[in-house]
Design a protein around this motif. Structure first.
Motif, PDB file in Angstrom:
ATOM      1  N   HIS A  10       0.807  -1.221   0.000  1.00  0.00           N
ATOM      2  CA  HIS A  10       0.000   0.000   0.000  1.00  0.00           C
ATOM      3  C   HIS A  10       0.841   1.272   0.000  1.00  0.00           C
ATOM      4  CE1 HIS A  10      -3.453  -2.557   0.708  1.00  0.00           C
ATOM      5  NE2 HIS A  10      -2.840  -3.091   1.767  1.00  0.00           N
TER       6      HIS A  10
ATOM      7  N   GLN B 154       2.912   7.589  -2.520  1.00  0.00           N
ATOM      8  CA  GLN B 154       1.485   7.323  -2.604  1.00  0.00           C
ATOM      9  C   GLN B 154       1.136   6.213  -1.602  1.00  0.00           C
ATOM     10  OE1 GLN B 154       0.786   6.350  -6.722  1.00  0.00           O
ATOM     11  NE2 GLN B 154       0.608   8.504  -7.318  1.00  0.00           N
ATOM     12  N   ASN B 155       0.248   6.529  -0.680  1.00  0.00           N
ATOM     13  CA  ASN B 155      -0.213   5.559   0.317  1.00  0.00           C
ATOM     14  C   ASN B 155      -1.699   5.275   0.091  1.00  0.00           C
ATOM     15  OD1 ASN B 155       2.041   7.294   1.899  1.00  0.00           O
ATOM     16  ND2 ASN B 155       2.072   5.176   2.572  1.00  0.00           N
ATOM     17  N   THR B 156      -2.015   4.019  -0.102  1.00  0.00           N
ATOM     18  CA  THR B 156      -3.407   3.619  -0.265  1.00  0.00           C
ATOM     19  C   THR B 156      -4.041   3.442   1.110  1.00  0.00           C
ATOM     20  OG1 THR B 156      -2.917   2.499  -2.342  1.00  0.00           O
ATOM     21  CG2 THR B 156      -4.967   1.904  -1.233  1.00  0.00           C
TER      22      THR B 156
ATOM     23  N   ASP C  99      -9.030   0.583  -0.315  1.00  0.00           N
ATOM     24  CA  ASP C  99      -9.139   0.049  -1.664  1.00  0.00           C
ATOM     25  C   ASP C  99     -10.158  -1.090  -1.648  1.00  0.00           C
ATOM     26  OD1 ASP C  99      -8.790  -0.502  -4.306  1.00  0.00           O
ATOM     27  OD2 ASP C  99      -6.837  -1.483  -4.080  1.00  0.00           O
TER      28      ASP C  99
ATOM     29  N   HIS D 104     -11.910   3.991  -3.374  1.00  0.00           N
ATOM     30  CA  HIS D 104     -10.442   4.020  -3.348  1.00  0.00           C
ATOM     31  C   HIS D 104      -9.994   5.370  -2.815  1.00  0.00           C
ATOM     32  CE1 HIS D 104      -6.362   2.867  -4.612  1.00  0.00           C
ATOM     33  NE2 HIS D 104      -6.223   4.144  -4.960  1.00  0.00           N
TER      34      HIS D 104
ATOM     35  N   GLN E  15      -6.607   7.530  -1.518  1.00  0.00           N
ATOM     36  CA  GLN E  15      -5.148   7.522  -1.629  1.00  0.00           C
ATOM     37  C   GLN E  15      -4.586   8.836  -1.106  1.00  0.00           C
ATOM     38  OE1 GLN E  15      -3.048   5.738  -5.208  1.00  0.00           O
ATOM     39  NE2 GLN E  15      -2.638   7.898  -5.580  1.00  0.00           N
TER      40      GLN E  15
ATOM     41  N   THR F  60      -1.254  11.271  -1.103  1.00  0.00           N
ATOM     42  CA  THR F  60      -0.010  11.558  -1.824  1.00  0.00           C
ATOM     43  C   THR F  60       0.762  12.652  -1.093  1.00  0.00           C
ATOM     44  OG1 THR F  60      -1.024  10.954  -3.945  1.00  0.00           O
ATOM     45  CG2 THR F  60       0.979  12.278  -4.028  1.00  0.00           C
TER      46      THR F  60
END
Length: 203
Positions: free
Chosen positions: A125, A162-164, A167, A174, A176, A178
């Motif tokens: 992630h 970028q960290n999810t 999801d 989704h 995310q 940044t």
């Protein structure tokens, strides 16, 4: 692979390209040279028969390598050197300011461009991207008794992550996050004015 091209104004261009690919990665090298032996007229051709030839040499290296299943390294380097003949400024037969043939007037230029990028998948992630770049432009011109040179350098570094957070394909959701930063340093020098300037920016 070698290719040759020709055209009007005595233009001749040669290009040599080669590539190497294997388990460590892939690299491509392209070498080019171009000449316009006759060139065009800068001054009015009626009273100034001299033409202005132009020539350049250029090399480009591109490469990529999967250093690990999670780490990709890519980069490129460009070098270009060019020169062109020009004319001086004077008075024509009617007393007007205009270009006049001068075999001692010319301009030279050198360009360096380089960049490297790293793409790292730290976790399922978290993706991280780092890029470093360098640009240098070095130009010189002589027109009659006047001479001038300009040197510019730019250093650039960018880090982006970028960290999810969420999801969920079933819910078509989704999220995310940044984040990252960028730094840039510029240098400029000009002669004969003895001009020098530097500045640094960060974000």
């Amino acid at each position: 692979r070698l290719s040759l091209e020709g055209g009007s104004f005595g233009i001749l261009r040669e290009t040599l390209q080669g590539s190497l690919a294997g388990k460590p990665g892939r690299a491509t090298l392209t070498l080019s040279r171009g000449d316009a032996f006759d060139g065009t007229h800068l001054a009015t051709a009626a009273n100034n028969p001299e033409r202005e030839p132009f020539r350049f040499s250029q090399g480009i290296l591109r490469f990529s390598s999967n250093l690990s299943p999670r780490l990709l390294w890519q980069g490129s380097v460009l070098y270009r050197k060019s020169s062109v003949d020009t004319d001086a400024i004077g008075l024509d037969n009617q007393g007007r300011v205009a270009y006049k043939d001068d075999r001692q007037s010319y301009g030279n230029g050198e360009t360096w461009l380089a960049q490297n990028t790293l793409d790292f998948k730290l976790t399922p992630h978290w993706n991280s991207h780092f890029q470093a770049g360098f640009t240098q432009l070095d130009n010189f011109i002589k027109v009659g008794a006047l001479q001038s040179s300009m040197l510019n350098r730019i250093y650039l570094a960018t880090w982006q992550n970028q960290n999810t957070l969420i999801d969920d394909p079933q819910q078509k959701l989704h999220w995310q996050f940044t984040w990252g930063g960028q730094g840039r340093h510029e240098q400029a020098e000009e002669q004969p004015r003895a001009f020098q300037q530097e500045r640094t920016m960060a974000a």
